[in-house]
Design a protein around this motif. Sequence first.
Motif, PDB file in Angstrom:
ATOM      1  N   GLU A   1      -1.078   2.973  -3.906  1.00 37.71           N
ATOM      2  CA  GLU A   1      -0.354   1.739  -4.383  1.00 37.71           C
ATOM      3  C   GLU A   1      -1.529   0.744  -4.573  1.00 37.71           C
ATOM      4  O   GLU A   1      -2.212   0.411  -3.714  1.00 37.71           O
ATOM      5  CB  GLU A   1       0.705   1.108  -3.553  1.00 37.71           C
ATOM      6  N   CYS A  44      -3.761  -1.920  -4.596  1.00 37.29           N
ATOM      7  CA  CYS A  44      -3.709  -2.837  -3.836  1.00 37.29           C
ATOM      8  C   CYS A  44      -4.949  -3.914  -3.593  1.00 37.29           C
ATOM      9  O   CYS A  44      -5.126  -4.643  -2.828  1.00 37.29           O
ATOM     10  CB  CYS A  44      -3.348  -2.304  -2.149  1.00 37.29           C
ATOM     11  N   HIS A  91       0.910  -1.279  -0.148  1.00 35.43           N
ATOM     12  CA  HIS A  91       0.002   0.271   0.092  1.00 35.43           C
ATOM     13  C   HIS A  91       1.012   1.182  -0.037  1.00 35.43           C
ATOM     14  O   HIS A  91       2.174   1.059  -0.131  1.00 35.43           O
ATOM     15  CB  HIS A  91      -1.021   0.080   1.378  1.00 35.43           C
ATOM     16  N   MET A 137      -9.859   3.185   0.769  1.00 38.03           N
ATOM     17  CA  MET A 137      -9.056   3.030   2.247  1.00 38.03           C
ATOM     18  C   MET A 137      -8.402   4.174   2.395  1.00 38.03           C
ATOM     19  O   MET A 137      -7.196   4.371   2.439  1.00 38.03           O
ATOM     20  CB  MET A 137      -8.259   1.747   2.232  1.00 38.03           C
ATOM     21  N   CYS A 148      -4.842   5.887  -0.056  1.00 41.50           N
ATOM     22  CA  CYS A 148      -3.583   4.700  -0.522  1.00 41.50           C
ATOM     23  C   CYS A 148      -3.206   5.072  -2.024  1.00 41.50           C
ATOM     24  O   CYS A 148      -4.260   5.200  -2.851  1.00 41.50           O
ATOM     25  CB  CYS A 148      -4.349   3.435  -0.360  1.00 41.50           C
TER      26      CYS A 148
END
Length: 166
Positions: free
Chosen positions: A132, A134, A95, A141, A130
């Motif tokens: 990255e 994921c 993440h 998130m 976040c």
Amino acid sequence: PSFRLLYKQVDVPEYDMTIKATGYQWYWGYEYSDEGMEELAFDSYMLRGEDRLARAAELKRPVEEYPRLLAVDNELIVPVGKVVRMQVTAADVLHSFALPAFGVKIDAVPGRLNETWFKAEQTGIYYGQCSELCGKDHAFMPIAIRVVEEEQFAAWAEAAKSDVDA
Ligand SMILES: [Cu+2]
């Protein structure tokens, strides 16, 4: 000059407190590491649909503080004007902890403890996401940091310790 800035950014200055953020599929877990605050740990999930408005009403705060896709159930609370050392890791996949207002962006890597820092100059609510890819709920998130006065922080920390659900 940019290199000098990059170096300074990586160099964690003398810090006032340490918080560890762990990326999970798909939420963040926060732990306060300082002495006397060890019990202070909780997870932070995005508020979906009506829950945002319900939370704003419940806490008697303006709806604008609960934007779609950014508002969370448990915000990360930090005191204003303090250097916060952030330790960032992940528990499952990669993440990334990104907070544009503080110029913070650092990968959350399973098996690795990365370090960054910030110092909030003003109280208020700050959002990040976040950064990255994921999995399924990557877009859902968010990171929400509420910066409060020092006394407010102390009161919150005291209350949150005895409230497992904090
Ligand atoms: Cu993620």
